[in-house]
Write an enzyme that holds these catalytic residues in place. Structure first.
Site, short mmCIF file in Angstrom:
data_model
loop_
_atom_site.label_atom_id
_atom_site.label_comp_id
_atom_site.label_asym_id
_atom_site.label_seq_id
_atom_site.Cartn_x
_atom_site.Cartn_y
_atom_site.Cartn_z
N PRO A 1 0.82 -1.18 -0.13
CA PRO A 1 0.22 -0.12 0.06
C PRO A 1 0.80 1.27 0.28
O PRO A 1 0.84 2.03 0.83
CB PRO A 1 -0.68 -0.20 1.26
CG PRO A 1 0.00 -1.12 2.21
CD PRO A 1 0.63 -1.93 1.29
N CYS A 2 1.44 1.67 -1.21
CA CYS A 2 2.25 2.81 -1.22
C CYS A 2 1.40 3.88 -1.22
O CYS A 2 1.88 5.07 -0.88
CB CYS A 2 3.12 2.70 -2.41
SG CYS A 2 2.44 2.22 -4.05
#
Length: 172
Positions: free
Chosen positions: A140-141
């Site tokens: 989950p950048c």
DNA sequence: GACAGATGAAGGA
DNA sequence: TCCTTCATCTGTC
């Protein structure tokens, strides 16, 4: 050596993602291009047809599909496929592992991620590692914001980042 | 070895 | 406040 990738589409309500698997696990994930069409870039890429997909990859693909749909709807993935980060630097892997610990609705700043991996001054390098992330959404950048809750950047397009954050109820 | 980057903090207007 | 500048670290060419 043979490092042939298996390329499988992941149909979601947001379009068709493209997952690439190595013999070790999920190697990369591409966002849908345009109206869900695969970019010409992929046309010439060597790939294995679905008929030839090894059984483990089919299992990983199911897990990936479930996880992707869960994340896209703002929920936590029940389980994750093995991720193949072969060839990536220790630093990048440390950054990505730190991001994997972020649950839905949780955000960190680039500085906090840098601190979490024991290098609080490496904030710019964290940004670089985020941009090099081959598996967006599942890693989950998009939950990494700049300081003061600013949106920051996103290599696959800020629209995606905003959309994903909105679904998790994150204000920025 | 030089350069660029999805940052952060500090200082000045 | 807002803008500019500089420090810092890593990856890539």
């Amino acid at each position: 050596m043979k490092s042939e990738l298996v390329e499988l589409p992941v149909a979601t309500s947001d379009g068709i993602f493209l997952a690439h698997y190595s013999e070790r696990g999920l190697a990369s994930l591409d966002f849908p291009h345009g109206n869900g069409l695969v970019s010409p870039d992929h046309a010439g890429r060597r790939k294995v047809l679905s008929k030839q997909v090894p059984l483990p990859v089919l299992r990983w693909h199911k897990t990936t599909t479930d996880a992707l749909k869960a994340v896209l709807s703002g929920r936590a993935a029940k389980s994750m496929p093995p991720l193949d980060w072969t060839g990536k630097s220790e630093f990048q892997q440390a950054v990505w592992r730190a991001m994997l610990k972020l649950g839905p609705g949780k955000t960190r700043s680039y500085g906090e991620i840098a601190g979490a991996i024991g290098n609080p001054k490496a904030v710019r390098a964290v940004g670089g590692a985020c941009g090099a992330n081959p598996i967006p959404v599942l890693v989950p950048c998009h939950r990494v914001l700049a300081a003061n809750n600013k949106i920051g950047g996103f290599s696959s397009g800020l629209d995606w980042k905003k959309k994903l954050l909105a679904r998790e109820g994150i204000e920025f």
